[in-house]
Enzyme design. Structure first.
Site, mmCIF file in Angstrom:
data_model
loop_
_atom_site.group_PDB
_atom_site.id
_atom_site.type_symbol
_atom_site.label_atom_id
_atom_site.label_comp_id
_atom_site.label_asym_id
_atom_site.label_seq_id
_atom_site.Cartn_x
_atom_site.Cartn_y
_atom_site.Cartn_z
ATOM 1 N N GLY A 500 0.834 -1.195 0.000
ATOM 2 C CA GLY A 500 0.000 0.000 0.000
ATOM 3 C C GLY A 500 0.859 1.231 0.000
ATOM 4 C CG PHE A 504 6.284 10.550 4.918
ATOM 5 C CD1 PHE A 504 6.082 10.143 6.212
ATOM 6 C CD2 PHE A 504 6.007 11.846 4.567
ATOM 7 C CE1 PHE A 504 5.637 11.031 7.148
ATOM 8 C CE2 PHE A 504 5.568 12.745 5.498
ATOM 9 C CZ PHE A 504 5.377 12.345 6.789
ATOM 10 N N GLY A 505 5.356 7.261 1.503
ATOM 11 C CA GLY A 505 5.809 6.490 0.371
ATOM 12 C C GLY A 505 5.229 5.098 0.433
ATOM 13 C CB VAL A 507 4.263 -0.100 2.897
ATOM 14 C CG1 VAL A 507 4.734 -1.158 3.869
ATOM 15 C CG2 VAL A 507 4.186 1.246 3.584
ATOM 16 C CG ASP A 618 -1.779 10.692 11.728
ATOM 17 O OD1 ASP A 618 -1.239 10.317 10.665
ATOM 18 O OD2 ASP A 618 -2.977 11.002 11.795
#
Ligand SMILES: *[C@@H]1O[C@H](CO)[C@@H](O)[C@H](O)[C@H]1NC(C)=O
Ligand SMILES: *[C@@H]1O[C@H](CO)[C@@H](O)[C@H](O)[C@H]1NC(C)=O
Ligand SMILES: *[C@@H]1O[C@H](CO)[C@@H](O)[C@H](O)[C@H]1NC(C)=O
Ligand SMILES: *[C@@H]1O[C@H](CO)[C@@H](O)[C@H](O)[C@H]1NC(C)=O
Ligand SMILES: *[C@@H]1O[C@H](CO)[C@@H](O)[C@H](O)[C@H]1NC(C)=O
Length: 811
Positions: A500, A504-505, A507, A618
């Site tokens: 997914g 930040f990028g 996985v 978060d």
């Protein structure tokens, strides 16, 4: 019989030897199309190569390796288009490239008057034209560099011959014609090397400090190369040598303007370093009197002490190029004697641009300051390599190095007496503590990662030393993964392995060689914001070990890649269970209760971690992963912050988090504390109980959230109506109601009214306990209050349909 066969074999293998290679051209022996010269030791090869159809160039490349890495091109401006290309030497010594069998010249060295010319390719990669037995070169390829800087080559200025030897990048990866980027010596009173795009500076190395450039502290720990920068009256040049002469290496300037060192290792070219490395290497990012560090909490730039942004609005929008202005004019500017002004020392920085610098000779720090005070236009000074340099009018392009990189110099900045006395940030002590603590910890982690990276490089290059043994035990014990290992594990980050898109990028899933399953978070390339966040996450998680927190196995920093390696969670995140009709049946009430308790324990661990409190900031269902036994594990610490133990709350201008999970005081005023995590936890509890998202509860009434609805039904004693039908409850109604009550206590409007995680764990676990009645929950309008501006979310878009917002508050 047998010996005869062996004899035959011997004979035939002798016959199979290639024809003897040549390394020299003479007038009687030109180089025809298809043939090449090979240097005596077999290191370099010269010949014609074709990049695009019918455009051929004469070039030099490394011999004996399967990848063609071209280090020099003769006729960059005039490719050969015709057939029958030849390189020949005229009898008086002109070197000529021609096509059609020698009738059309496309390039010439324009040398003449030689008696017995001869052209030879050396093992250094230099192509040298000499006359007779004389050793000195009449012409050499090293004097006309292309995009590659080889050991032994000189870059720089020859003032007598009016030569400016600089690297010029190719215009594209398959086009050797000169592109816009160049790298070479910029001559000032204190010369340095720079990368230009046409005539504008993109990057500068900083002045030379004896063995390395002040702007590249990594060079101080480079054991593989020795650098020399020589300034003579008629010559200024830069050169280097490799310690291990058999390591194949080259520095190239790519068509995109990146300067990189390539080293041939394990059958491929490895990028050993690159410049510019981060946003702060880009020239003038922070404007005049600004200072750059990608780890600053609020952005990459700050104004130096005694200065403030020229245009606060632009700085708020992260355009720092306007720079900073003085808070208080200098005494001499106010027409007073100069002795009211003083200096503040800024340590560990790259010295500012030397374009307009004055060199005041070899004097010490004190005396240099005295010289500076004598002229009102002197704004700052440094002492580099024993020389006093002072800056007229302004300073630009300063970068702060991480503590521990052991780099940078002390810059003495001239300030009015008023600004010297009152240090900045004095108004808010809390802020300073965190602002200092976090960068320091980040820096030390970065340093450990960097150290490990250096060690890794060193091992790869076959050099060992005691440093390796020393630093291993002391530093953070976080394993550093090798990039190739991770590439192998994840099938070279193939799409099949992609799990997914995280904060930040992407996985990826992977298998280590020992069979362990891992999840690899790959930080988006060049994402400067993400890098700070990345180090934050490394730093926090490395220290945290708890069964309800996802475990970090290691990190990998290589080239521009930054990867985090986690234990793999086969069941992905909790939201894919709770909010998915097909999956939600798997979670009966008992399981859901265990999950709630697990998350509560994980959060309690974060909030109570020794002296430091960690606020996750978060927390949401999609950031809670579940293992194969459905045990919850809190993940994604990219936004987490440390709050000092004795400090109750902290505020920030940059609100990060996810709409629907943020407490009102955080979303509206940027105030966060452990109680804002408690609020998010309350939302999670309600979501787990109801199977509904807080955000999209009722599309017809956008302002009525799940939290509001749950509160309404609670006060009407109709809470059970809201419970997820998918979960099989048995006779656990009282337990469910207790959980609901805890959830509602956590989302109360007043942060002081909300319980701590310790009480939450207690309340969840003690059946007979009487719980307080929840007060009104916290709401906030969907668009935020009018006092707050929501900027575009340049930050991150996370999994599924949830958005992690970044909001910047205009002051
Ligand atoms: C190229 O060389 C070959 C062999 O030397 C010759 O046969 C041919 O005519 C030449 N072609 C041209 C265009 O000169
Ligand atoms: C040789 O002279 C020609 C004509 O003046 C010029 O165009 C060319 O650039 C020169 N070659 C080199 C290598 O300087
Ligand atoms: C080089 O500079 C020009 C002018 O400033 C700019 O338009 C161009 O994008 C730059 N090129 C690259 C590759 O950055
Ligand atoms: C030098 O480099 C070569 C090739 O990488 C390697 O085989 C050799 O061991 C190195 N020598 C030393 C002294 O490190
Ligand atoms: C002060 O420095 C400026 C810039 O270098 C120079 O133009 C000026 O002459 C100097 N003034 C004095 C009084 O030395």
């Amino acid at each position: 019989m047998r010996s005869f066969a062996v004899f035959l074999l011997f004979i035939s293998s002798n016959f199979l030897l290639p024809a003897a290679t040549i390394d020299t051209i003479t007038p009687s022996q030109p180089l025809a199309d298809g043939n090449t010269l090979v240097s005596a030791g077999g290191l370099f090869e010269l010949g014609f190569f074709t990049e695009t159809p019918s455009r051929s160039f004469l070039g030099i490349w490394f011999h004996n390796i399967p990848v063609r890495q071209i280090v020099w091109v003769a006729n960059r401006l005039s490719p050969v288009t015709g057939p029958n290309k030849t390189l020949s030497l005229t009898s008086d010594g002109n070197l000529v490239i021609s096509s059609a069998g020698g009738t059309e010249a496309v390039w010439a060295s324009n040398t003449s008057g030689l008696k017995t010319p001869s052209l030879k390719l050396l093992d250094s990669g230099n192509l040298v034209l000499t006359d007779g037995g004389v050793n000195s070169a009449v012409w050499q390829s090293f004097d006309d560099p292309s995009d590659a800087f080889l050991p032994g080559m000189e870059l720089g200025l020859d003032l007598t011959a009016k030569l400016d030897k600089r690297l010029t990048a190719w215009s594209a990866a398959d086009d050797p014609t000169p592109g816009v980027f160049a790298y070479g010596v910029r001559r000032t009173e204190s010369s340095e090397l720079v990368i230009w795009n046409e005539s504008s500076i993109e990057y500068r190395t900083g002045p030379w400090a004896g063995v390395s450039w002040t702007g590249i502290p990594q060079m101080n720990s480079d054991l593989h190369f020795i650098f020399h920068f020589t300034v003579e009256p008629d010559k200024i040049y830069y050169t280097y040598e490799a310690v291990n002469k058999s390591v194949m290496t080259v520095i190239t300037l790519t068509p995109a303007g990146i300067l990189q060192r390539l080293v041939w290792l394990g059958g491929g070219w490895r990028q050993y370093w690159r410049l510019p490395e981060d946003k702060c290497d880009e020239y003038g990012t922070c404007g005049a009197f600004g200072i750059c560090n990608v780890y600053y909490a609020e952005g990459v730039c700050k104004c130096l002490r005694g200065f403030e942004p020229k245009t606060a609005v632009d700085w708020g929008l992260r355009d720092y190029s306007g720079g900073c202005k003085r808070k208080t004019a200098l005494a001499c500017e106010r027409g007073r004697a100069g002795n009211d002004d003083g200096f503040v020392k800024v340590s560990g920085v790259k010295p500012p641009d030397t374009e307009k610098v004055r060199v005041a000779g070899e004097v010490g720090v004190e005396e240099c300051g005295g010289l500076c005070l004598r002229n009102c236009s002197c704004a700052a000074y440094v002492v580099v390599g024993g020389n006093c340099l002072w800056y007229a009018d302004e300073v630009v392009d300063m970068k702060e190095f991480a503590a521990g990189t052991n780099g940078g110099v002390d810059v003495y900045l001239r300030l009015a007496a008023a600004d010297l006395d009152s240090p900045d940030n004095g108004s808010s002590k809390k802020k300073t503590i965190v602002a200092i603590v976090i960068p320091l910890v980040l820096a030390s982690i970065l340093f450990s990662c960097f150290t490990l990276y250096l060690l890794w490089r060193r091992r790869r290059l076959g050099v060992t030393d005691d440093y390796v043994k020393e630093s291993r035990g002391k530093e953070m014990e976080l394993p550093l993964f090798d990039m190739t290992e991770i590439e192998n594990a994840t099938n070279s980050f193939s799409n099949e392995n992609k799990l997914g898109e995280g904060g930040f990028g992407p996985v990826y899933k992977g298998h280590l060689r020992d069979g362990q399953e891992i999840a690899v978070k790959r930080l988006s390339r060049y994402s400067v914001q993400g890098l700070g966040e990345f180090m934050n996450e490394v730093m926090l998680i490395a220290k945290l070990q708890h069964r309800n927190l996802v475990r970090l196995l290691g990190c990998c920093i290589q080239k521009e890649e930054r990867l985090l390696v986690y234990e793999y969670m086969p069941n992905k995140s909790l939201d894919s269970f709770i909010f998915d009709k097909a999956n939600s049946f798997q979670l009966c009430w008992r399981k859901r209760f265990d999950i709630i308790l697990g998350i509560a324990r994980g959060l309690l661990y974060l909030h109570q971690d020794s002296r430091l409190k960690i606020v996750h900031r978060d927390l949401k269902l999609s950031n809670v992963l579940v293992d194969k036994d459905l045990n919850p594990k809190i993940s994604d610490f990219g936004m987490a912050r440390i709050v000092k133990g004795d400090q109750l709350q902290e505020s920030t201008e940059k609100v990060v988090g996810t709409y629907g999970y943020m407490s009102p005081e955080y979303a509206m005023h940027g105030i966060f504390s452990v109680k804002s995590d408690v609020f998010s936890f309350g939302v999670i509890v309600l979501e787990i109980l109801t199977g509904k998202k807080n955000r999209v509860f009722d599309p017809n009434e956008p302002l009525v959230s799940l939290v509001g609805h749950a509160w309404k039904l609670w006060s009407e004693e109709r809470s059970l109506e809201l419970v997820d039908q998918a979960m099989e409850c048995g006779d656990s109604e009282s337990e469910i109601l207790r959980c609901m009550q805890v959830g509602l206590l956590c989302v109360q409007e007043g942060s002081d009214d909300r319980p701590t995680m310790a009480s939450v764990v207690l309340m969840l676990g003690s059946e007979g306990m009487t719980l307080p009645q929840p007060k009104k929950p916290g709401f906030y309008p969907r668009g935020g209050s009018k006092a707050r501006e929501f900027s575009t979310s340049d930050k991150t878009v996370s999994t599924s349909n949830e958005i992690t917002l970044t909001m910047v508050q205009g002051r």
